[in-house]
Enzyme design. Structure first.
Site, PDB file in Angstrom:
ATOM      1  N   LEU A 171       0.851  -1.008  -0.057  1.00 20.03           N
ATOM      2  CA  LEU A 171       0.063   0.316   0.221  1.00 20.03           C
ATOM      3  C   LEU A 171       0.585   1.099  -0.033  1.00 20.03           C
ATOM      4  O   LEU A 171       0.433   2.333   0.103  1.00 20.03           O
ATOM      5  CB  LEU A 171      -1.340   0.575   1.255  1.00 20.03           C
ATOM      6  CG  LEU A 171      -1.829  -0.555   1.123  1.00 20.03           C
ATOM      7  CD1 LEU A 171      -2.989  -1.421   2.498  1.00 20.03           C
ATOM      8  CD2 LEU A 171      -2.861  -0.745   0.147  1.00 20.03           C
ATOM      9  N   ASP A 172       2.152   1.541   0.315  1.00 12.19           N
ATOM     10  CA  ASP A 172       3.483   2.749  -0.317  1.00 12.19           C
ATOM     11  C   ASP A 172       4.328   1.783  -0.694  1.00 12.19           C
ATOM     12  O   ASP A 172       5.337   2.982  -0.121  1.00 12.19           O
ATOM     13  CB  ASP A 172       2.967   3.140   1.208  1.00 12.19           C
ATOM     14  CG  ASP A 172       3.611   4.391   1.435  1.00 12.19           C
ATOM     15  OD1 ASP A 172       3.711   5.023   0.461  1.00 12.19           O
ATOM     16  OD2 ASP A 172       4.359   4.301   2.387  1.00 12.19           O
TER      17      ASP A 172
END
Length: 305
Positions: A171-172
């Protein structure tokens, strides 16, 4: 202006063992966390007293601290994490993720080894990677296409392990969250503390404080995805990371690509002369439409060869 980080020399102690960590350097601060370089030590009881033993290898400690929500007192305690607050809810996610991350065993994922509750917040301890993140590395090293493919393959191996065996998303993902060890060039995925399971996650949770980032697809940045995340978010980020490594240019934001869907194609093929095979993989993965992207990291990797 008040200091947001712990001061150099601060010692963090773990209640359930006899190991403590002394802050020796501030490595960086993001939207949700502050990362420190620390030296671990313990006190050994002898017949006539105690002796301090310093472990030879440095470690890294990640502290939960929301830049836009939290403050810090002179004693080092974090403020703004009151029950029911936005920061409190994210702190609990951070706490649970520390345990999940400690279970992950993969050569391209930095190892989580300890957890601390102190200063009204949470910390987890990782192996320290002596090297540079990829943003720093490419500032003074121009990579060949083959070198980029080798790096991306290592990152992809870690993502496949997360997706297929642990059912977790990163997610990042971005060059700043990928470390290259100086001694041998080994690649490590870091900063996955707010990654989460593939099901049951609200996309809005992970757009808070992150902005319209060049490594996030539009459905993540504006919260218009379905209520469940899918691997295509990490796939988009993987392709955007590959674009940066090949060109040295920060990718346009995903919302900009909606208005100019030929930008990536023209940039890769005409300005940077990337091979058609590699360009095709990146263009597909960075499609604004989820259904047009590769649906697994394995499919993405297969297209590179």
């Amino acid at each position: 202006m008040s200091q947001t980080t712990l001061t150099i020399g601060t010692e963090l102690c773990c209640e359930n063992n006899n190991v403590a960590y002394k802050v020796i350097q501030i490595l960086g601060q993001g939207s949700f966390c502050i990362t420190y370089k620390v030296k671990a030590f313990t006190m050994i009881r002898r017949a006539f007293g105690e002796e301090r033993y310093d472990f030879p290898q440095s470690k890294a400690v990640k502290e939960f601290f929301m830049k836009e929500q939290n403050g810090r007192t002179e004693s080092g305690s974090v403020t703004g994490i009151s029950s029911g607050s936005l920061s409190y809810n994210f702190a609990q996610k951070f706490r649970s993720e520390a345990g999940n991350l400690a279970k992950m065993k993969h050569p391209n994922i930095v190892r989580v080894i300890d957890f601390i509750e102190a200063n009204n917040t949470y910390y987890y301890v990782m192996d320290y990677v002596d090297g540079e993140n990829l943003n720093e590395y490419i500032r003074h090293n121009k990579l060949t296409e083959n070198e980029v493919v080798c790096i991306i393959r290592e990152v992809a191996d870690a993502l496949m392990y997360m997706h297929e065996e642990q059912e977790m998303l990163h997610l990042d993902l971005k060059p700043g969250n990928i470390m290259r060890r100086s001694s041998d060039g080994h690649i490590f995925l870091i900063d996955i503390g707010l990654g989460n399971y593939l099901s049951g996650i609200d996309v809005c949770d992970f757009s808070i404080g992150l902005g319209n980032n060049s490594y996030r697809p539009v459905e993540q940045t504006v919260g218009k995805a379905s209520s469940l995340f899918s691997p295509t978010l990490d796939i988009y980020a993987l392709a955007a990371t590959m674009y940066k490594l090949l060109t040295g240019e920060t990718p346009p934001t995903s919302s900009d690509l909606i208005n100019d869907d030929d930008y990536i194609k023209d940039s890769l093929l005409n300005r940077y002369h990337v091979s058609k095979r590699i360009a095709r993989v990146i263009i597909k993965a960075m499609s604004p439409k989820v259904r047009d992207r590769q649906q697994s990291v394995r499919e993405f990797v297969n297209g590179l060869y």
